[in-house]
Design a protein around this motif. Structure first.
Motif, mmCIF file in Angstrom:
data_model
loop_
_atom_site.group_PDB
_atom_site.id
_atom_site.type_symbol
_atom_site.label_atom_id
_atom_site.label_comp_id
_atom_site.label_asym_id
_atom_site.label_seq_id
_atom_site.Cartn_x
_atom_site.Cartn_y
_atom_site.Cartn_z
ATOM 1 N N ILE A 69 22.015 49.021 -4.372
ATOM 2 C CA ILE A 69 22.846 47.747 -4.119
ATOM 3 C C ILE A 69 22.052 47.114 -2.839
ATOM 4 N N VAL A 70 21.698 47.620 -1.884
ATOM 5 C CA VAL A 70 20.952 46.858 -0.977
ATOM 6 C C VAL A 70 19.568 46.412 -1.318
ATOM 7 N N PHE A 71 19.148 47.387 -2.151
ATOM 8 C CA PHE A 71 17.632 46.852 -2.802
ATOM 9 C C PHE A 71 17.957 45.683 -3.688
ATOM 10 N N ALA A 72 18.875 45.620 -4.606
ATOM 11 C CA ALA A 72 19.198 44.646 -5.346
ATOM 12 C C ALA A 72 19.283 43.384 -4.704
ATOM 13 N N SER A 73 20.041 43.290 -3.739
ATOM 14 C CA SER A 73 20.313 42.078 -3.005
ATOM 15 C C SER A 73 18.939 41.462 -2.488
ATOM 16 N N THR A 74 17.784 42.380 -1.769
ATOM 17 C CA THR A 74 16.873 41.877 -1.348
ATOM 18 C C THR A 74 15.774 41.557 -2.445
ATOM 19 N N VAL A 75 15.802 42.424 -3.436
ATOM 20 C CA VAL A 75 14.632 42.369 -4.507
ATOM 21 C C VAL A 75 14.925 41.121 -5.491
ATOM 22 N N LEU A 84 15.379 46.226 -11.950
ATOM 23 C CA LEU A 84 16.103 44.771 -11.836
ATOM 24 C C LEU A 84 16.885 44.170 -12.900
ATOM 25 N N PHE A 85 16.330 44.324 -14.123
ATOM 26 C CA PHE A 85 16.898 43.945 -15.348
ATOM 27 C C PHE A 85 18.322 44.850 -15.406
ATOM 28 N N ARG A 86 18.092 45.772 -15.309
ATOM 29 C CA ARG A 86 19.503 47.105 -15.547
ATOM 30 C C ARG A 86 20.554 46.789 -14.542
ATOM 31 N N VAL A 87 20.136 46.825 -13.276
ATOM 32 C CA VAL A 87 20.845 46.413 -11.977
ATOM 33 C C VAL A 87 21.647 44.932 -12.331
ATOM 34 N N SER A 88 20.941 43.965 -12.758
ATOM 35 C CA SER A 88 21.504 42.533 -13.105
ATOM 36 C C SER A 88 22.609 42.695 -13.823
ATOM 37 N N GLU A 89 22.615 43.564 -14.722
ATOM 38 C CA GLU A 89 23.594 43.879 -15.604
ATOM 39 C C GLU A 89 24.979 44.276 -15.236
ATOM 40 N N GLU A 90 24.889 45.273 -13.932
ATOM 41 C CA GLU A 90 26.087 45.764 -13.481
ATOM 42 C C GLU A 90 27.251 44.829 -12.979
ATOM 43 N N LEU A 91 28.397 45.112 -13.168
ATOM 44 C CA LEU A 91 29.498 44.175 -12.919
ATOM 45 C C LEU A 91 29.331 43.507 -11.282
ATOM 46 N N PHE A 92 29.026 44.611 -10.329
ATOM 47 C CA PHE A 92 29.056 44.222 -8.924
ATOM 48 C C PHE A 92 27.846 43.126 -8.967
ATOM 49 N N PHE A 93 26.868 43.084 -9.720
ATOM 50 C CA PHE A 93 25.924 42.071 -9.314
ATOM 51 C C PHE A 93 26.328 40.748 -9.934
ATOM 52 N N VAL A 94 26.767 40.802 -10.990
ATOM 53 C CA VAL A 94 27.436 39.642 -11.683
ATOM 54 C C VAL A 94 28.392 39.138 -10.669
ATOM 55 N N THR A 95 29.450 39.577 -10.187
ATOM 56 C CA THR A 95 30.554 39.168 -9.480
ATOM 57 C C THR A 95 30.228 38.737 -7.800
ATOM 58 N N ALA A 96 28.971 39.397 -7.434
ATOM 59 C CA ALA A 96 28.619 39.265 -5.909
ATOM 60 C C ALA A 96 27.440 38.853 -5.767
ATOM 61 N N ASN A 97 26.519 38.970 -6.478
ATOM 62 C CA ASN A 97 25.194 38.382 -6.611
ATOM 63 C C ASN A 97 24.793 37.246 -6.916
ATOM 64 N N ARG A 98 25.112 37.054 -8.126
ATOM 65 C CA ARG A 98 24.427 35.791 -8.881
ATOM 66 C C ARG A 98 24.667 34.534 -8.378
ATOM 67 N N LYS A 99 25.952 34.077 -7.670
ATOM 68 C CA LYS A 99 26.371 32.873 -7.336
ATOM 69 C C LYS A 99 25.218 32.534 -5.998
ATOM 70 N N GLY A 100 25.168 33.486 -5.034
ATOM 71 C CA GLY A 100 24.332 33.624 -3.883
ATOM 72 C C GLY A 100 23.005 33.255 -4.233
ATOM 73 N N LEU A 101 22.435 33.964 -5.201
ATOM 74 C CA LEU A 101 21.335 33.993 -5.714
ATOM 75 C C LEU A 101 20.788 32.728 -6.063
ATOM 76 N N SER A 102 21.611 32.043 -7.091
ATOM 77 C CA SER A 102 21.396 30.699 -7.660
ATOM 78 C C SER A 102 21.296 29.639 -6.246
#
Length: 273
Positions: A174-180, A201-219
Motif C-alpha cells: 500500500i505505501v509503495f503503491a502510493s509513492t511508486v 504495479l499493474f497487479r496492485v492497480s487492479e486492487e479495489l483499494f487502489f481504484v477507490t483511494a489512489n486513482r483520483k489523486g493520481l490523476s
C-alpha cells in the motif's frame, strides 16, 4: 484480490476518527488505501494546499510541521502516514493480513515502510516539488538517476515474490503503491529493465483499494505536473466519510467500465480490432 474478485465486507464506522488530507499527496493516498483495504469509514476533511489551509491556526495546533496527512482518534494525533497506517491496522484490523502479528512478518513490513519514508518519498519530493512549487518544467537528470536506482532496489525486493510483503498485499504494498504510482508519472517505469516492478504495479492497480483511494489523486497530480491545473473548487466538499468517497469512486469506476464495454461493442460493430 483484485477488483473483479473482491468480496463484500461489513463497513466499520469510526465516528471518533478524522483524517485531514489532500488527494494529490502520495502520503495521504497511502492512508486512504489503508482505510479502504480495511473497509473503515472515518470523517475525511479535504485540505486545499494551494490556499494554505494546512497552515491555518487550527491545523498548526494539530501539526506544527505543516504537513499532511493529519489523523486524529479521540485525543491521539498522528502526522506521519506510515505511523497512521500501522496504527489503523494494529488497532482496528484483527486479521493480521495487512500488518502481520508475528515479529518476523511485522519487521519486514516495517523495513519496507522505512525504505519508503527514507528513500522513495524524499526522491519523490526532490523531483516533484520544483515542478509543483518552483515553476520548474522537467525532472532534473540527477533526480531521474536517483529514481531509477530506487526502481532497481524495488525490482530486487520482488525477486521470487508477487507482493512485497509475501503472498498477499500488505501495508508494504500500500505505501509503495502510493509513492511508486506517483513516481511513475515523473519517471515512467521501463518494463524491460524492471519487469517485476512493472508487473507488480499493474497487479496492485487492479486492487479495489487502489481504484477507490489512489486513482483520483493520481490523476489530479498528473494534471498538475502536466499543465499546472489546480483541482476544481467543487472537489473540496468536506467533511465527508470514507464510505461516501468509496461510493462515489465506485460509481465513477462503473461508468468507466461501461464506457469501455460500449467502446468495444462499437469496435466490433465496425469490424475494428
Amino acid at each position: 484480490m483484485g477488483t473483479s474478485a473482491s468480496k463484500k465486507i461489513t463497513e466499520t464506522g469510526l465516528k471518533h476518527c478524522t483524517l485531514w488530507k489532500a488527494d494529490r499527496s502520495p502520503a495521504c493516498r497511502a492512508v486512504m488505501m489503508a482505510l479502504d483495504s480495511m473497509n473503515l469509514s472515518i470523517t475525511e476533511v479535504d485540505i486545499n494546499i494551494d490556499k494554505g489551509e494546512h497552515r491555518t491556526p487550527e491545523m498548526l495546533v494539530l501539526n506544527p510541521l505543516q504537513t499532511l496527512p493529519v489523523f486524529k482518534d479521540r485525543e491521539l494525533v498522528l502526522c506521519d502516514s506510515h505511523a497512521i497506517c500501522s496504527y489503523l491496522a494494529g488497532r482496528y484490523c484483527d486479521a493480521g493480513r495487512l500488518l502481520p502479528k508475528d515479529p518476523g512478518g511485522r519487521s519486514i513490513v516495517d523495513q519496507h515502510m522505512h525504505y519508503n519514508s527514507g528513500t522513495l518519498y524524499p526522491r519523490f519530493r526532490a523531483a516533484a516539488y520544483p515542478i509543483l512549487y518552483e515553476n520548474c518544467h522537467f525532472v532534473m537528470p540527477q533526480q531521474i538517476a536517483d529514481i531509477e536506482c530506487a526502481y532497481a532496489d524495488l525490482e530486487c525486493m520482488l525477486l521470487g515474490r508477487c507482493w512485497f510483503g509475501g503472498s498477499w498485499a500488505t501495508l508494504s504494498d500500500i505505501v509503495f503503491a502510493s509513492t511508486v504510482s506517483t513516481l511513475n508519472i515523473l519517471v515512467p517505469i521501463d518494463k524491460t529493465k524492471y519487469p517485476r516492478l512493472s508487473s507488480w504495479l499493474f497487479r496492485v492497480s487492479e486492487e479495489l483499494f487502489f481504484v477507490t483511494a489512489n486513482r483520483k489523486g493520481l490523476s489530479e497530480f498528473s494534471r498538475r505536473i502536466d499543465c499546472g491545473c489546480v483541482s476544481d473548487e467543487t472537489e473540496f466538499k468536506c467533511p465527508r466519510s470514507s464510505l461516501g468517497r468509496r461510493k462515489l469512486a465506485g460509481i465513477l469506476q462503473a461508468k468507466i467500465l461501461l464506457a469501455k464495454d460500449t467502446s468495444r461493442d462499437v469496435r466490433r460493430t465496425l469490424g475494428v480490432h
